[in-house]
Design a protein around this motif. Sequence first.
Motif, PDB file in Angstrom:
ATOM      1  N   PHE A 188      15.894 -11.163  -6.401  1.00 59.37           N
ATOM      2  CA  PHE A 188      14.921 -10.636  -5.447  1.00 59.37           C
ATOM      3  C   PHE A 188      13.718 -11.563  -5.413  1.00 59.37           C
ATOM      4  N   ASN A 189      13.423 -12.106  -4.244  1.00 58.71           N
ATOM      5  CA  ASN A 189      12.235 -12.936  -4.059  1.00 58.71           C
ATOM      6  C   ASN A 189      11.237 -12.166  -3.214  1.00 58.71           C
ATOM      7  N   PHE A 190      10.088 -11.860  -3.802  1.00 61.10           N
ATOM      8  CA  PHE A 190       8.994 -11.207  -3.098  1.00 61.10           C
ATOM      9  C   PHE A 190       7.921 -12.244  -2.831  1.00 61.10           C
ATOM     10  N   LEU A 191       7.333 -12.173  -1.650  1.00 58.73           N
ATOM     11  CA  LEU A 191       6.192 -13.009  -1.323  1.00 58.73           C
ATOM     12  C   LEU A 191       5.116 -12.092  -0.760  1.00 58.73           C
ATOM     13  N   VAL A 192       3.956 -12.065  -1.432  1.00 53.21           N
ATOM     14  CA  VAL A 192       2.827 -11.235  -1.000  1.00 53.21           C
ATOM     15  C   VAL A 192       1.846 -12.140  -0.266  1.00 53.21           C
ATOM     16  N   VAL A 193       1.607 -11.815   1.011  1.00 53.31           N
ATOM     17  CA  VAL A 193       0.776 -12.641   1.885  1.00 53.31           C
ATOM     18  C   VAL A 193      -0.468 -11.848   2.293  1.00 53.31           C
ATOM     19  N   PRO A 194      -1.663 -12.430   2.111  1.00 53.28           N
ATOM     20  CA  PRO A 194      -2.880 -11.728   2.540  1.00 53.28           C
ATOM     21  C   PRO A 194      -2.994 -11.672   4.061  1.00 53.28           C
ATOM     22  N   LEU A 195      -3.482 -10.540   4.560  1.00 52.80           N
ATOM     23  CA  LEU A 195      -3.756 -10.336   5.981  1.00 52.80           C
ATOM     24  C   LEU A 195      -5.215  -9.927   6.138  1.00 52.80           C
ATOM     25  N   PRO A 196      -5.752 -10.009   7.346  1.00 52.57           N
ATOM     26  CA  PRO A 196      -7.142  -9.561   7.554  1.00 52.57           C
ATOM     27  C   PRO A 196      -7.303  -8.069   7.253  1.00 52.57           C
ATOM     28  N   ASP A 197      -8.532  -7.646   7.088  1.00 51.09           N
ATOM     29  CA  ASP A 197      -8.878  -6.228   6.872  1.00 51.09           C
ATOM     30  C   ASP A 197      -8.271  -5.657   5.589  1.00 51.09           C
ATOM     31  N   ILE A 228      -3.455  -2.545   1.489  1.00 52.68           N
ATOM     32  CA  ILE A 228      -4.027  -2.860   0.176  1.00 52.68           C
ATOM     33  C   ILE A 228      -4.207  -4.373   0.146  1.00 52.68           C
ATOM     34  N   SER A 229      -5.249  -4.851  -0.507  1.00 52.44           N
ATOM     35  CA  SER A 229      -5.483  -6.294  -0.569  1.00 52.44           C
ATOM     36  C   SER A 229      -4.303  -6.992  -1.245  1.00 52.44           C
ATOM     37  N   ALA A 230      -4.121  -8.263  -0.912  1.00 50.81           N
ATOM     38  CA  ALA A 230      -2.992  -9.031  -1.441  1.00 50.81           C
ATOM     39  C   ALA A 230      -3.034  -9.123  -2.968  1.00 50.81           C
ATOM     40  N   ASP A 231      -4.221  -9.297  -3.539  1.00 47.56           N
ATOM     41  CA  ASP A 231      -4.335  -9.409  -4.992  1.00 47.56           C
ATOM     42  C   ASP A 231      -3.889  -8.112  -5.672  1.00 47.56           C
ATOM     43  N   SER A 232      -4.357  -6.982  -5.158  1.00 53.26           N
ATOM     44  CA  SER A 232      -3.954  -5.688  -5.716  1.00 53.26           C
ATOM     45  C   SER A 232      -2.470  -5.429  -5.480  1.00 53.26           C
ATOM     46  N   GLN A 251      10.241 -15.262 -12.464  1.00 53.69           N
ATOM     47  CA  GLN A 251       9.167 -16.203 -12.164  1.00 53.69           C
ATOM     48  C   GLN A 251       8.012 -15.485 -11.489  1.00 53.69           C
ATOM     49  N   LEU A 252       6.813 -15.928 -11.805  1.00 54.39           N
ATOM     50  CA  LEU A 252       5.603 -15.415 -11.166  1.00 54.39           C
ATOM     51  C   LEU A 252       4.708 -16.591 -10.803  1.00 54.39           C
ATOM     52  N   ASP A 253       4.093 -16.517  -9.627  1.00 54.37           N
ATOM     53  CA  ASP A 253       3.095 -17.499  -9.216  1.00 54.37           C
ATOM     54  C   ASP A 253       2.049 -16.762  -8.381  1.00 54.37           C
ATOM     55  N   ARG A 254       1.013 -16.303  -9.058  1.00 51.05           N
ATOM     56  CA  ARG A 254      -0.013 -15.476  -8.412  1.00 51.05           C
ATOM     57  C   ARG A 254      -0.698 -16.211  -7.259  1.00 51.05           C
ATOM     58  N   SER A 255      -0.955 -17.505  -7.414  1.00 52.39           N
ATOM     59  CA  SER A 255      -1.685 -18.239  -6.375  1.00 52.39           C
ATOM     60  C   SER A 255      -0.928 -18.283  -5.047  1.00 52.39           C
ATOM     61  N   SER A 256       0.397 -18.312  -5.086  1.00 56.93           N
ATOM     62  CA  SER A 256       1.179 -18.328  -3.844  1.00 56.93           C
ATOM     63  C   SER A 256       1.685 -16.935  -3.468  1.00 56.93           C
ATOM     64  N   ASP A 281      12.509   1.787  -1.404  1.00 52.37           N
ATOM     65  CA  ASP A 281      12.342   3.172  -1.863  1.00 52.37           C
ATOM     66  C   ASP A 281      11.851   3.234  -3.303  1.00 52.37           C
ATOM     67  N   LYS A 282      12.221   2.278  -4.133  1.00 48.26           N
ATOM     68  CA  LYS A 282      11.770   2.243  -5.521  1.00 48.26           C
ATOM     69  C   LYS A 282      10.357   1.676  -5.642  1.00 48.26           C
ATOM     70  N   ILE A 283      10.063   0.647  -4.866  1.00 45.58           N
ATOM     71  CA  ILE A 283       8.829  -0.112  -5.037  1.00 45.58           C
ATOM     72  C   ILE A 283       7.634   0.485  -4.283  1.00 45.58           C
ATOM     73  N   LEU A 284       7.807   0.809  -3.017  1.00 45.42           N
ATOM     74  CA  LEU A 284       6.668   1.235  -2.193  1.00 45.42           C
ATOM     75  C   LEU A 284       5.924   2.456  -2.724  1.00 45.42           C
ATOM     76  N   PRO A 285       6.603   3.501  -3.206  1.00 46.84           N
ATOM     77  CA  PRO A 285       5.832   4.640  -3.735  1.00 46.84           C
ATOM     78  C   PRO A 285       4.960   4.273  -4.940  1.00 46.84           C
ATOM     79  N   LEU A 286       5.350   3.251  -5.679  1.00 49.84           N
ATOM     80  CA  LEU A 286       4.602   2.848  -6.862  1.00 49.84           C
ATOM     81  C   LEU A 286       3.415   1.941  -6.546  1.00 49.84           C
ATOM     82  N   ILE A 287       3.366   1.387  -5.336  1.00 44.48           N
ATOM     83  CA  ILE A 287       2.270   0.460  -5.029  1.00 44.48           C
ATOM     84  C   ILE A 287       1.278   1.016  -4.019  1.00 44.48           C
TER      85      ILE A 287
END
Length: 146
Positions: A86-95, A35-39, A57-62, A139-145
């Motif tokens: 819990f610190n999540f970092l969503v990083v865009p990848l190709p494709d 799934i795209s990083a933004d989604s 805290q939220l920082d969409r740009s990073s 287990d909680k997060i992945l099924p929802l995304i």
Amino acid sequence: MSQRLQLMLIFTLSMLFWINVATAQDPERIKTITISADSTYTKVVQALQESGYYIAQLDRSSGFIQTSVSLKSKSIFGRDGDKRIFNFLVVPLPDRRSKIILNIFLFERLQAGSGNSGNYYYDDKGLVQDDKIYQQIWDKILPLIQ
């Protein structure tokens, strides 16, 4: 003991040490999804909200998301009043894929002084290394995304 035998013993022990270090397992802290990083970012935030996590805290740009939870029951994974960050970092990848990196930190709630003085503080225990705790969150997060 001969010098050759001593060298063989030292070499063998050092090899065993490095093999042990190389095979030690880190918790599974990184997931890659299609799934795209933004989604992904939006869906992770929504999943955390739906699961009742406090969004600190939220920082969409990073791609950064920080949540916390206070533990309410005594278990092998923490004591009443302990806090996990819990610190999540969503990083865009190709494709149109994305990588989610998760780091969990434990803060133990301790009482200062004696008796029922009510003076508490949090002791930073650092990065959690227990696979079971990471798996509980995935287990909680992945099924929802997905």
